[in-house]
Write an enzyme that holds these catalytic residues in place. Structure first.
Site, PDB file in Angstrom:
ATOM      1  N   GLU A 195     -52.987   2.276  35.361  1.00 36.27           N
ATOM      2  CA  GLU A 195     -52.445   3.498  35.984  1.00 36.27           C
ATOM      3  C   GLU A 195     -53.431   4.659  35.885  1.00 36.27           C
ATOM      4  O   GLU A 195     -53.872   5.024  34.790  1.00 36.27           O
ATOM      5  CB  GLU A 195     -51.123   3.888  35.297  1.00 36.27           C
ATOM      6  CG  GLU A 195     -50.458   5.072  35.966  1.00 36.27           C
ATOM      7  CD  GLU A 195     -49.104   5.434  35.358  1.00 36.27           C
ATOM      8  OE1 GLU A 195     -48.416   4.536  34.825  1.00 36.27           O
ATOM      9  OE2 GLU A 195     -48.750   6.619  35.418  1.00 36.27           O
ATOM     10  N   LYS A 253     -41.227   6.279  28.867  1.00 36.26           N
ATOM     11  CA  LYS A 253     -42.162   5.447  29.650  1.00 36.26           C
ATOM     12  C   LYS A 253     -43.564   6.040  29.532  1.00 36.26           C
ATOM     13  O   LYS A 253     -44.548   5.333  29.353  1.00 36.26           O
ATOM     14  CB  LYS A 253     -41.690   5.374  31.101  1.00 36.26           C
ATOM     15  CG  LYS A 253     -42.481   4.447  31.977  1.00 36.26           C
ATOM     16  CD  LYS A 253     -43.725   5.081  32.595  1.00 36.26           C
ATOM     17  CE  LYS A 253     -44.450   4.107  33.491  1.00 36.26           C
ATOM     18  NZ  LYS A 253     -45.747   4.617  33.946  1.00 36.26           N
ATOM     19  N   ASP A 299     -48.876  -7.609  21.329  1.00 35.95           N
ATOM     20  CA  ASP A 299     -47.842  -8.036  22.276  1.00 35.95           C
ATOM     21  C   ASP A 299     -47.078  -6.802  22.776  1.00 35.95           C
ATOM     22  O   ASP A 299     -46.234  -6.255  22.061  1.00 35.95           O
ATOM     23  CB  ASP A 299     -46.921  -9.007  21.527  1.00 35.95           C
ATOM     24  CG  ASP A 299     -45.767  -9.517  22.367  1.00 35.95           C
ATOM     25  OD1 ASP A 299     -45.496  -8.926  23.423  1.00 35.95           O
ATOM     26  OD2 ASP A 299     -45.142 -10.497  21.945  1.00 35.95           O
ATOM     27  N   HIS A 359     -52.486  13.724  38.521  1.00 35.58           N
ATOM     28  CA  HIS A 359     -52.263  12.320  38.854  1.00 35.58           C
ATOM     29  C   HIS A 359     -52.951  11.970  40.171  1.00 35.58           C
ATOM     30  O   HIS A 359     -53.664  10.978  40.269  1.00 35.58           O
ATOM     31  CB  HIS A 359     -50.757  12.057  38.942  1.00 35.58           C
ATOM     32  CG  HIS A 359     -50.428  10.623  39.094  1.00 35.58           C
ATOM     33  ND1 HIS A 359     -50.525   9.744  38.035  1.00 35.58           N
ATOM     34  CD2 HIS A 359     -50.047   9.909  40.156  1.00 35.58           C
ATOM     35  CE1 HIS A 359     -50.205   8.547  38.460  1.00 35.58           C
ATOM     36  NE2 HIS A 359     -49.914   8.617  39.746  1.00 35.58           N
TER      37      HIS A 359
HETATM   38  C1  MEV Z   1     -46.008   8.404  34.517  1.00 39.70           C
HETATM   39  O1  MEV Z   1     -46.503   7.130  34.299  1.00 39.70           O
HETATM   40  C2  MEV Z   1     -45.428   8.961  33.246  1.00 39.70           C
HETATM   41  C3  MEV Z   1     -44.713  10.306  33.387  1.00 39.70           C
HETATM   42  O2  MEV Z   1     -43.714  10.249  34.398  1.00 39.70           O
HETATM   43  C4  MEV Z   1     -44.123  10.610  32.044  1.00 39.70           C
HETATM   44  C5  MEV Z   1     -43.185  11.792  32.008  1.00 39.70           C
HETATM   45  O3  MEV Z   1     -42.591  12.148  33.031  1.00 39.70           O
HETATM   46  O4  MEV Z   1     -43.040  12.332  30.898  1.00 39.70           O
HETATM   47  C6  MEV Z   1     -45.674  11.386  33.811  1.00 39.70           C
END
Ligand code: MEV
Length: 442
Positions: free
Chosen positions: A86, A283, A299, A396
């Site tokens: 990513e 996430k 793992d 991003h």
């Molecule tokens: C993207 O992979 C992860 C985010 O969405 C985490 C978050 O919103 O805190 C940027």
């Protein structure tokens, strides 16, 4: 098209497997073979090793392997290896590391390192009788019959820590567990734990059969269901934290220190109370954790499962990180349950895993736990910092720009043009396409 099942696929050679796939699924288009072959390694021994990590292998699947430098962790300066596809994760980690480097860096504490496993069994008996049998006969026997398995681990300072009998009959009729805790020192310990548990299952079965206090009817009801480690290890847990004066929380977006601290804390609190946000928040944490987990040959499915189970431990899914802004001090931390190893598994085999561990100064399993928690915390700091200031898309999409350009076969010259073009603008898919069209039509 209806496809036919195949018998004995695993016994076919690599070439025959590919031939079959191309004829059965890919309309006999041999160009697909090229795609697979271009990822084969020229070093036959290295390729063979990769082939043998898993089954039915026909190629290798690359992941970018990046480095996030400048991590000051418990006074040591580290460069973290991160395997992740990513865009912007490595950049965000590096930026967060740099932010904290002159504020004392990251501090970690290993809270505990206990791992767990269970023998799950069904027994129609009286709980008090079973407990008496467990306390006065079985427990000793379980330890004795696993002595061969635990010998090496005991020599390394680990082994079985305790075994308990757990009565689960209120939740499932006649269901009991042997719940064992383990110290697996520098290994993740899955094989060790499962071997011990399988021996527990055998010993338990034999001892129940011999035991005079159980009637024949009771003995006939006895069934081992399974013996398996638990990937939920809430007692194998590390804390990583950062703190600084709110007045030192300078952000380049121009937001004031107080507003930044306030918004940041609100963002964490929202993740604490709102499961929809907590899922995305966690996430993002796991972006940082998994990338280092993979780079160090551990793992990531296990670490993911554990982190999310822990996040839901109070009956409602919540944030893994927390924040306070009391008395002018900004404090931000994570409690991360995580079971990893630095010996065994891929660690002695995969050359890049060896590289990662060497780069990290050959850490112990506990040191690796600390590094992983820091990587997760840094990632979360980076994400929240962007979210409460510029928004996430700016950084991003900047990183994603090359993915879009590569999709359209952009030349190096075109890529340079876009770097300059987007210097002060937020990248969007639409904007890239329209600018590329203009450029190419010139
Ligand atoms: C993207 O992979 C992860 C985010 O969405 C985490 C978050 O919103 O805190 C940027």
């Amino acid at each position: 098209m209806n496809h036919r099942p195949i018998e004995g696929f695993s016994k076919l050679s690599k070439q025959k497997k590919i031939d079959w796939l191309i004829s059965e699924y890919l309309s006999n288009d041999r160009s697909y073979e090229q795609i697979l072959q271009q990822y084969w390694n020229n070093d036959a021994a290295l390729q063979k090793m990769h082939d043998e990590f898993s089954e039915n292998t026909i190629s290798n699947f690359y992941m970018p392997y990046g480095i996030a430098p400048n991590f000051l962790i418990d006074g040591k300066l580290l460069a973290l290896p991160m395997a992740i596809e990513e865009s912007s994760v490595v950049a965000a980690a590096s930026k967060a590391a740099k932010f904290w480097i002159d504020k004392g860096g990251f501090k970690t504490t290993i809270i505990n390192t206990e791992k767990l496993g269970h023998t799950h069994f069904i027994f129609k008996t009286e709980a008090h009788k079973l407990l008496h049998f467990f306390n006065f006969k079985l427990k000793k026997k379980l330890l004795r019959t696993t002595e061969d398995i635990t010998k090496n681990m005991r020599n390394r300072g680990g082994g079985i820590l305790d075994i308990k009998l757990i009565d689960k009959t209120a939740e499932l009729e006649d269901y009991y567990q042997l719940k064992a805790s383990f110290d697996t020192v520098d290994s993740m310990g899955a094989n060790f734990i499962n071997s011990c548990l399988e021996q527990f299952g055998k010993t338990l079965k034999e001892e129940v059969a011999k035991e005079e206090s159980f009637s024949q009817e009771e003995k006939d009801s006895f069934q081992i269901v399974m013996n398996i480690l638990s990937n939920y290890t809430p007692e194998c847990i590390v804390r990583a934290e950062v703190s600084c004066k709110i007045e030192d929380l300078k952000d380049e977006s121009g937001i004031s220190n107080e507003e930044f601290a306030w918004k940041f804390k609100q963002a964490v609190t929202i993740a604490e109370i709102e499961p929809y946000r907590a899922t995305t928040h966690n996430k993002g944490i796991m972006n940082g954790v998994d990338a280092v987990v993979i780079a160090t040959g551990n793992d990531f499915r296990a670490t993911e499962a554990c982190a999310h189970a822990y996040a839901a431990r109070n009956g409602k899914y919540s944030s893994l990180t927390h924040c306070t802004t009391d008395n002018g001090i900004f404090r931000f931390w994570i409690d991360l349950p995580i079971s990893v190893g630095v010996v065994g598994g891929l660690t002695n085999l995969h050359p890049l895993v060896k590289f990662s561990l060497a780069l990290l100064g050959k850490p112990s399993a506990q040191e690796l736990m600390s590094i992983l928690a820091v990587s997760g915390l840094a990632q979360n700091f980076g994400a929240l910092r962007s979210l409460v200031t510029t928004g996430i898309q700016k950084g991003h999409m900047k990183m994603h720009l090359f993915n879009i350009l590569n999709q359209f076969g952009a030349t190096e010259e075109e890529k340079q043009h876009f770097v300059t073009y987007f210097k002060d603008k937020t990248v969007s898919h639409h904007e890239v396409i329209s600018e590329l069209e203009k450029l190419r039509n010139k």
